[in-house]
Structures are given as structure tokens and as C-alpha cells.
Scaffold this motif. Structure first.
Motif, PDB file in Angstrom:
ATOM      1  N   GLY A   1     -20.393   8.822  31.307  1.00  0.00           N
ATOM      2  CA  GLY A   1     -19.544   8.686  32.492  1.00  0.00           C
ATOM      3  C   GLY A   1     -18.337   7.792  32.308  1.00  0.00           C
ATOM      4  N   ARG A   2     -18.336   6.887  31.310  1.00  0.00           N
ATOM      5  CA  ARG A   2     -17.236   5.944  31.127  1.00  0.00           C
ATOM      6  C   ARG A   2     -16.089   6.620  30.371  1.00  0.00           C
ATOM      7  NH1 ARG A   2     -20.856   1.152  28.676  1.00  0.00           N
ATOM      8  NH2 ARG A   2     -21.477   2.938  27.389  1.00  0.00           N
ATOM      9  N   TRP A   3     -14.861   6.478  30.873  1.00  0.00           N
ATOM     10  CA  TRP A   3     -13.736   7.221  30.314  1.00  0.00           C
ATOM     11  C   TRP A   3     -13.470   6.888  28.855  1.00  0.00           C
ATOM     12  CZ3 TRP A   3      -9.559   4.905  28.153  1.00  0.00           C
ATOM     13  CH2 TRP A   3      -9.308   3.577  28.482  1.00  0.00           C
ATOM     14  N   TYR A   4     -13.622   5.613  28.470  1.00  0.00           N
ATOM     15  CA  TYR A   4     -13.309   5.240  27.091  1.00  0.00           C
ATOM     16  C   TYR A   4     -14.338   5.798  26.112  1.00  0.00           C
ATOM     17  CZ  TYR A   4     -16.250   1.402  28.869  1.00  0.00           C
ATOM     18  OH  TYR A   4     -17.233   0.657  29.490  1.00  0.00           O
TER      19      TYR A   4
ATOM     20  N   HIS B   1      -9.265  16.559  32.998  1.00  0.00           N
ATOM     21  CA  HIS B   1      -9.977  15.389  33.524  1.00  0.00           C
ATOM     22  C   HIS B   1      -9.019  14.481  34.286  1.00  0.00           C
ATOM     23  CE1 HIS B   1     -12.407  11.658  33.502  1.00  0.00           C
ATOM     24  NE2 HIS B   1     -13.440  12.475  33.385  1.00  0.00           N
ATOM     25  N   ARG B   2      -9.536  13.797  35.301  1.00  0.00           N
ATOM     26  CA  ARG B   2      -8.680  12.949  36.141  1.00  0.00           C
ATOM     27  C   ARG B   2      -8.125  11.751  35.382  1.00  0.00           C
ATOM     28  NH1 ARG B   2     -13.916  12.023  37.430  1.00  0.00           N
ATOM     29  NH2 ARG B   2     -14.704   9.887  37.332  1.00  0.00           N
ATOM     30  N   HIS B   3      -8.825  11.297  34.323  1.00  0.00           N
ATOM     31  CA  HIS B   3      -8.322  10.146  33.577  1.00  0.00           C
ATOM     32  C   HIS B   3      -7.366  10.613  32.483  1.00  0.00           C
ATOM     33  CE1 HIS B   3      -8.090   6.445  31.276  1.00  0.00           C
ATOM     34  NE2 HIS B   3      -8.648   5.830  32.302  1.00  0.00           N
ATOM     35  N   PRO B   4      -6.155  10.029  32.409  1.00  0.00           N
ATOM     36  CA  PRO B   4      -5.154  10.521  31.456  1.00  0.00           C
ATOM     37  C   PRO B   4      -5.577  10.444  29.997  1.00  0.00           C
ATOM     38  CG  PRO B   4      -4.467   8.439  32.471  1.00  0.00           C
ATOM     39  CD  PRO B   4      -5.649   8.931  33.247  1.00  0.00           C
TER      40      PRO B   4
ATOM     41  N   ALA C   1      -8.785  15.356  24.954  1.00  0.00           N
ATOM     42  CA  ALA C   1      -9.353  16.704  25.006  1.00  0.00           C
ATOM     43  C   ALA C   1      -8.302  17.734  24.611  1.00  0.00           C
ATOM     44  CB  ALA C   1      -9.890  16.996  26.407  1.00  0.00           C
ATOM     45  N   GLN C   2      -7.090  17.595  25.117  1.00  0.00           N
ATOM     46  CA  GLN C   2      -6.033  18.549  24.807  1.00  0.00           C
ATOM     47  C   GLN C   2      -5.654  18.490  23.329  1.00  0.00           C
ATOM     48  OE1 GLN C   2      -3.049  17.426  27.662  1.00  0.00           O
ATOM     49  NE2 GLN C   2      -4.303  18.068  29.400  1.00  0.00           N
TER      50      GLN C   2
ATOM     51  N   GLU D   1      -2.633  27.169  30.934  1.00  0.00           N
ATOM     52  CA  GLU D   1      -2.718  28.125  32.037  1.00  0.00           C
ATOM     53  C   GLU D   1      -3.189  27.473  33.332  1.00  0.00           C
ATOM     54  OE1 GLU D   1      -5.208  31.296  30.760  1.00  0.00           O
ATOM     55  OE2 GLU D   1      -4.038  31.698  28.934  1.00  0.00           O
ATOM     56  N   ASN D   2      -4.053  26.462  33.213  1.00  0.00           N
ATOM     57  CA  ASN D   2      -4.627  25.830  34.408  1.00  0.00           C
ATOM     58  C   ASN D   2      -4.328  24.334  34.479  1.00  0.00           C
ATOM     59  OD1 ASN D   2      -6.089  28.303  35.170  1.00  0.00           O
ATOM     60  ND2 ASN D   2      -7.333  27.873  33.354  1.00  0.00           N
ATOM     61  N   LEU D   3      -3.293  23.895  33.798  1.00  0.00           N
ATOM     62  CA  LEU D   3      -3.004  22.463  33.713  1.00  0.00           C
ATOM     63  C   LEU D   3      -2.563  21.918  35.069  1.00  0.00           C
ATOM     64  CD1 LEU D   3      -2.920  20.122  31.676  1.00  0.00           C
ATOM     65  CD2 LEU D   3      -0.520  20.665  31.293  1.00  0.00           C
ATOM     66  N   LYS D   4      -3.264  20.879  35.541  1.00  0.00           N
ATOM     67  CA  LYS D   4      -2.976  20.290  36.845  1.00  0.00           C
ATOM     68  C   LYS D   4      -2.051  19.078  36.749  1.00  0.00           C
ATOM     69  CE  LYS D   4      -7.610  21.488  38.563  1.00  0.00           C
ATOM     70  NZ  LYS D   4      -8.885  20.921  39.046  1.00  0.00           N
ATOM     71  N   TYR D   5      -1.993  18.463  35.573  1.00  0.00           N
ATOM     72  CA  TYR D   5      -1.255  17.212  35.419  1.00  0.00           C
ATOM     73  C   TYR D   5      -0.092  17.405  34.441  1.00  0.00           C
ATOM     74  CZ  TYR D   5      -5.612  15.340  37.359  1.00  0.00           C
ATOM     75  OH  TYR D   5      -6.708  15.096  38.137  1.00  0.00           O
ATOM     76  N   PRO D   6       0.947  16.571  34.543  1.00  0.00           N
ATOM     77  CA  PRO D   6       2.066  16.669  33.592  1.00  0.00           C
ATOM     78  C   PRO D   6       1.701  16.120  32.219  1.00  0.00           C
ATOM     79  CG  PRO D   6       2.417  14.848  35.108  1.00  0.00           C
ATOM     80  CD  PRO D   6       1.188  15.563  35.593  1.00  0.00           C
TER      81      PRO D   6
END
Length: 342
Positions: free
Chosen positions: A137-140, A167-170, A176-177, A193-198
Motif C-alpha cells: 500500500g505504501r507508494w515508495y 495511479h494517483r501518486h505521480p 509504471a509507465q 489511450e486512458n491516461l488521466k494525468y499529464p
């Protein structure tokens, strides 16, 4: 209840203001000492862990060097684990230290040496540690696990990595990308195709580095990125075209000069400078008067340094009469450059 409250108030009333002051000071001092003690304990514990990890990594290093140097014809079915190393592999802390050393070495190695490290990673099932971190669960921990799986070329985890590209964490989505592109090259960019963030500027650089030695597979996929609703994806496509000097996309790049995003228009101007041609110069000259941003107008004049010809001189000479000094200077610089070329 009333009698109990009265008793408490009576006991408090017995203390003078000085006594209460000293009690408060004593309590505060005790709390401060306890906090300092806790901080020192944590610092010593971390220092001890770091020291143990360094000792283990030094112990593993000699073994790993022998594995790196093995040639394909020297390899057995499995790498031999020294007797002094075997007991350590049952301890999670030691396995994580070995994993850290493997990742450090693999980042600097390729070819047969790198393949040997990947083979050992698989034999010892260290991917389970990386996958555990990725699912944590921890982002790092997630970011670290994803990075390790990418470095060790673990394509079996692509389906798990893909959802984390949004994922919500940049840091998690960036790792991942990058991992998807590292493992699949252009195919890994399907998350566009489904990218939500810049995408960030630094992220553009990393992705372009991974694709530097891979030619654009098809025009269709790049055209889909150029038409993306996410401006940062359009920017990436323009940067890719510029990096690979893909002149076949010239008309599509020119069309992006009218994009609503200033950042995209700026990138389109820069891109045309990397695929210079007469149509590109004409498009920049024509777009100048309709460009609403003064900054981008100056960028167009700088772009004409790369893609312009003597045919742009009359247009530039007209700008020598512009009221804005920065425009006059930019036009003069471009004129001088084009005249030197002529």
C-alpha cells in the motif's frame, strides 16, 4: 458526582501557582527527554540496519562478480550458491540486501553479464520480493518494486503493472509507465489511450531515451497520439517526431500550430525546426500573425533560423518596423542568419 468534583477542586486549590509551574516544567522536561531518547534509538537502529546491509552486500559482491564473469558455455543448469551464502538466503533481510546489490549491478551491465544476473534473480525467486513491494500500500514500496521488475525484465508482471500507469501518486504511475516502455517499447505506450494525468517534462525525456534506438513502428499509432485529448501526450508525439526527424508527419505537425494548448503549439514550432522544409517555413510565417502569444511569436522567429530560407526575408524585414523591440531584435537575428546561409 458533586462530592468527587469538590474533592478534585479542593486538591488543586492546595497547590500554589509556583508549585503548579514547577509541575508543568517537570512534565514538559520528561516529555522532551523521552522524545530525544526515541529519536536517538531510531537513529541508532537505522544506522545498525544500514551497517548490516552494507556488510551483507560486500559479502554478496564477490559471489556476484564470479557469476557476472561466467560465459554461456560455463553455465550449469543453476548457479552454484556458496556454503556461506546459503543460510543467508533464508533470511528476508539478507535476501533484500542481495536484491539491492543485484539491481545496482544490473543497472550498469548489459549483454551476457546482465543476463546472468537476471537468471540468478529468477532462480532465487527474488521477483516475489519485488512483486510484494509493488502490491504494497505504501507508494515508495510500489515504485521501488515496479522499478526492480522492469530492470530485471520481468514481462510476466506486465498485466499487474499496467493499471498502475494511472495511479494517483505521480512517482508510482511514472515508474509504471517507464516500466511498460522498458519491457514492451512502443507497445508499452498503450497506456496513453486512458491516461488521466499529464506527463512531466522529465517523464518525456525518460520515455524518449528508452525509445531512442527504436524506429517509429507505424504512422497510425503516432497520429492517434497527435489527436489525443491529453495535451502532454500530443507534446510527447511531437518530441518523438523531432527526435527521429520523421518528415512524414510534417502536415500533422503543421496542423498542431492551431492547437488550443500553448505548450503544444510551442512544441509544434520546435518540431518543425527539426524537420526543416519550405512548407514548414511557410506554415510558421503564416501562423505568426494569428499567434496570440508573444512568447510563441518569438519562438516562431527562432524556429525560422532552422527552417527558413531567403524567401522569408521580406516578412522578417517588415518586422523590423514592429513597435516591440524584442520582435525587432529576434527578426534581425534571423535575417542575419539567413543572409549568412545564402
Amino acid at each position: 458526582m458533586t462530592s468527587t468534583l469538590s474533592t478534585v477542586l479542593y486538591q488543586l486549590a492546595r497547590f500554589t501557582s509556583i508549585e503548579l509551574f514547577f509541575i508543568a516544567i517537570g512534565t514538559l522536561t520528561t516529555i522532551i527527554i523521552a522524545l530525544i531518547g526515541a529519536i536517538l534509538y531510531i537513529m541508532l537502529a537505522k544506522r545498525n540496519i544500514a551497517k548490516q546491509q552494507a556488510q551483507l552486500q560486500q559479502q554478496f559482491k564477490y559471489w556476484l562478480v564470479s557469476i557476472i564473469l561466467q560465459e554461456p558455455d560455463q553455465q550449469l543448469q543453476r548457479f552454484e550458491v556458496p556454503d556461506d551464502i546459503k543460510p543467508l538466503l533464508y533470511r528476508r533481510f539478507a535476501r533484500k540486501a542481495l536484491l539491492a546489490e543485484l539491481i545496482r549491478l544490473k543497472n550498469d551491465l548489459s549483454g551476457q553479464s546482465g543476463n546472468n544476473l537476471i537468471k540468478l534473480y529468477n532462480e532465487l525467486q527474488l521477483d516475489r520480493l519485488s512483486a510484494y513491494d509493488m502490491r504494497n500500500g505504501r507508494w515508495y514500496d510500489k515504485a521501488k518494486g515496479i522499478q526492480e521488475l522492469a530492470v530485471m525484465e520481468q514481462k510476466a508482471y506486465i498485466d499487474e503493472i499496467y493499471p498502475l500507469a494511472n495511479h494517483r501518486h505521480p512517482m508510482v504511475r511514472m515508474e509504471a509507465q517507464i516500466a511498460l516502455v522498458c519491457l514492451q517499447q512502443y507497445e508499452g505506450l498503450s497506456f496513453f489511450e486512458n491516461l488521466k494525468y499529464p506527463l512531466t517534462e522529465w517523464h518525456h525525456i525518460k520515455l524518449l531515451q528508452l525509445l531512442a534506438n527504436h524506429p517509429i513502428p507505424s504512422e497510425t499509432i503516432v497520429n492517434s497520439w497527435l489527436n489525443s485529448s491529453n495535451p502532454s501526450v500530443v507534446q510527447f508525439a511531437l518530441k518523438l517526431i523531432a527526435e527521429q526527424h520523421a518528415t512524414q508527419f510534417q502536415n500533422e505537425v503543421i496542423a498542431r500550430l492551431s492547437h488550443p494548448s500553448d505548450a503544444v503549439r510551442n512544441q509544434a514550432i520546435a518540431c518543425l525546426g527539426e524537420i526543416p522544409s519550405a512548407p514548414a517555413a511557410t506554415a510558421l510565417r503564416t501562423h505568426y500573425s494569428s499567434e496570440s502569444s508573444k512568447v510563441l511569436q518569438l519562438t516562431i522567429l527562432s524556429g525560422l533560423v532552422k527552417t527558413g530560407t531567403a524567401g522569408e526575408l521580406p516578412f522578417l524585414q517588415e518586422l523590423q518596423l514592429a513597435p516591440d523591440e524584442s520582435v525587432r531584435l529576434a527578426a534581425l537575428k534571423t535575417i542575419q542568419h539567413l543572409q549568412q546561409q545564402a
